[in-house]
Design an enzyme around this catalytic site. Structure first.
Site, PDB file in Angstrom:
ATOM      1  N   ASN A 149       0.787  -1.239   0.000  1.00 28.67           N
ATOM      2  CA  ASN A 149       0.000   0.000   0.000  1.00 28.67           C
ATOM      3  C   ASN A 149       0.823   1.296   0.000  1.00 28.67           C
ATOM      4  O   ASN A 149       0.332   2.316  -0.465  1.00 28.67           O
ATOM      5  CB  ASN A 149      -1.010  -0.011   1.146  1.00 28.67           C
ATOM      6  N   GLU A 245       4.982  -4.243  12.004  1.00 28.40           N
ATOM      7  CA  GLU A 245       4.030  -3.146  11.826  1.00 28.40           C
ATOM      8  C   GLU A 245       2.837  -3.747  11.115  1.00 28.40           C
ATOM      9  O   GLU A 245       2.897  -4.000   9.911  1.00 28.40           O
ATOM     10  CB  GLU A 245       4.656  -2.042  10.967  1.00 28.40           C
ATOM     11  N   CYS A 279      -3.027   1.583   6.795  1.00 26.07           N
ATOM     12  CA  CYS A 279      -3.097   1.004   8.149  1.00 26.07           C
ATOM     13  C   CYS A 279      -3.617   2.013   9.171  1.00 26.07           C
ATOM     14  O   CYS A 279      -4.089   1.611  10.231  1.00 26.07           O
ATOM     15  CB  CYS A 279      -1.744   0.467   8.566  1.00 26.07           C
TER      16      CYS A 279
END
Ligand code: NAP
Length: 470
Positions: A149, A245, A279
């Site tokens: 992304n 992450e 995110c």
């Protein structure tokens, strides 16, 4: 493009096509790296570490500064690559390139601040004759695995600090968006990084991931990706340092004293930036009852004005989902939520990889769409009576990356700061705010450790104690 092993750009007969997600056209092919290629890359990185750890800090800094110059000189090419292989619009992609320059610049700056301390050995009886200190040394071979992304800047968040600290790296970029990462690899090679310090293997995580993460010569794995991949990697990795992450499901609270227009403007952007494949994107909104209708109307009105379409058109506000499988998955989650009582205020339609920006109400709080990470352009609105209820509901999911609150009341802001169980609490902005130097990461299923260069440098180095007995 080719992959980078031991300083050579390596091709393979077996290829993986890279698509433009808007029209499904093949834009390039990358080598389908094999397990043998992974082993070669790790062997090269082992040798690379013997070079990188001896590179003086000022040389590492020089290389990193040259990388920033390279990116500046090729700015539009990087932006077009991001916007062609991924979902971002060209305007969003340019922001990512600018942030990547920041990330590498901060890495260069922080390289000279990898510090130690003296240790007061004489602070306990028996230590009177001892003096010493600790310094931080590089950890060795780091495996970096990155998602689709933010295909450039999230790679920079691994490579910048790893190289600033004197490590060597084997990078495996996302198979959907490998080209930006390979171009960043070209930038490092063009900037004088000695061969073998950086190796890039392309190939599917499901096929080459186990060899990559289980190899005993690898000292650290740093992943940015989903929880599933994180759990799989943990199963295979053995005893290594781990940085993760992972995903989230970010809440935004809008109090009745909030600056309404600002909250609408920033939350719409936060919900639909990068097609919600973000995110820290806004997924759940808890809006005080008194302002619920007005806020909802304004939000929906603004959402309806968004121009959805081809990512490279300058006036497009939102591009396609990364692939049709993901677009169908989002559609399915929304349809399931509708079956459970959810109502669509706008959006909810899919055409190929285009999924319209979607606002929903009345989605049950235990629906998959409310509990899991949607990673798409869908935002859920809930009416709340007070801040206690908003905080309790915000904390109710098993993720904890970013949270946000819009309020003019300092007491409400501090209550949220103390009670929201997240890696960040953002006040008067949406959850979609990040500065590349801040400690970034979450609690619960959102991950382990922190990124943000100074914090990555701590994760990517170890303290070594030196003690003289005089
Ligand atoms: P993903 O499917 O988890 O993939 C991430 C990376 O892991 C890819 O390079 C993938 O390779 C690789 N991978 C998958 N399974 C693996 C395995 N068993 N062993 C080794 N590597 C493996 O995630 P994504 O769809 O690309 O990205 C979306 C996710 O990333 C979301 O959950 C999002 O929240 C999260 N994310 C988190 C942050 C953060 O900073 N917290 C930032 C951005 C995104 P392939 O591409 O070959 O499958």
């Amino acid at each position: 493009m080719k992959m980078l092993i031991a300083g050579e750009w390596v091709d393979k007969e077996k290829k993986i096509p890279v698509y433009n997600p808007y029209d499904g056209k093949v834009i390039d092919n990358i080598p389908a790296g094999s397990k043998e290629d992974v082993l070669k890359a790790i062997e090269a990185a082992v040798e690379g570490y013997q070079i990188s750890k001896k590179l003086p800090v000022h040389k590492r800094m020089e290389i990193l500064w040259r990388v920033t110059d390279y990116i500046k000189n090729n700015f539009e090419d990087f932006a077009k690559t991001i916007a062609t292989e991924g979902s971002k619009t060209i305007r969003e992609a340019r922001k990512e390139v600018a942030r990547c320059i920041n990330t590498i610049s901060i890495s260069a700056e922080e390289a000279r601040r990898i510090l130690g301390e003296t240790i007061p050995f004489d602070s306990f009886p028996g230590g009177e004759t001892r003096v010493g200190y600790y310094y931080r040394f590089p950890i060795g071979v780091i495996v970096a695995i990155t998602p689709f992304n933010d295909p450039l800047n999230l790679v920079a968040h691994k490579l910048g600090p790893a190289i600033a600290a004197g490590n060597s790296v084997v990078l495996k970029p996302a198979t959907d968006t490998p080209l930006s990462a390979l171009k960043l690899g070209e930038a490092f090679m063009d900037s004088g990084l000695p061969p073998k310090i950086l190796n890039i293997v392309t190939g599917r995580g499901s096929e080459i991931g186990d060899v990559l993460v289980s190899h005993p010569a690898v000292r650290m794995i740093t992943l940015t990706g989903g929880v599933e991949a994180g759990l799989e990697i943990l199963k295979n990795s053995g005893l290594k340092k781990i940085g993760m992450e992972l995903g989230s499901n970010c809440p935004v609270i809008v109090c009745d004293d909030a600056d309404m227009d600002r909250a609408v403007e920033l939350s719409v952007s936060g919900a639909f930036w990068a097609v919600g494949q973000n995110c820290i994107g806004v997924q759940r909104m808890y809006i005080f009852e008194k302002i619920f209708d007005e806020f909802t109307n304004k939000f929906v009105e603004k959402t309806k004005k968004m121009k959805v379409g081809y990512q490279l058109d300058e006036d497009t506000d939102m591009g396609p989902v990364i692939n049709e499988k993901e677009a169908k998955r989002i559609e399915e989650w929304v349809n399931d939520a509708v079956k459970q009582g959810g109502k669509i205020l706008t959006g909810g339609k899919r055409k190929g990889t285009i999924y319209d920006p979607t606002v929903m109400v009345d989605v049950p709080e235990d629906a998959k769409l409310a509990v899991e990470e949607v990673f798409g352009p869908v935002v859920l609105f809930y009416k709340v009576n007070d801040l206690d209820e908003a905080i309790q509901k915000s904390n109710s999911v098993n993720y904890g990356l970013h949270s946000a609150i819009f309020t003019q009341d300092i007491n409400r802001a501090f209550k949220a700061i103390h009670e929201l169980d997240f890696g960040s609490v953002i006040i008067n902005d949406s959850t979609d705010y990040r500065l590349d130097m801040m400690p970034f990461g979450g609690v619960k299923n959102s991950g382990l450790g922190r990124e943000g260069i100074k914090f990555s440098l701590l994760e990517m180095t170890e303290p070594k104690v030196v003690c003289f007995n005089l």
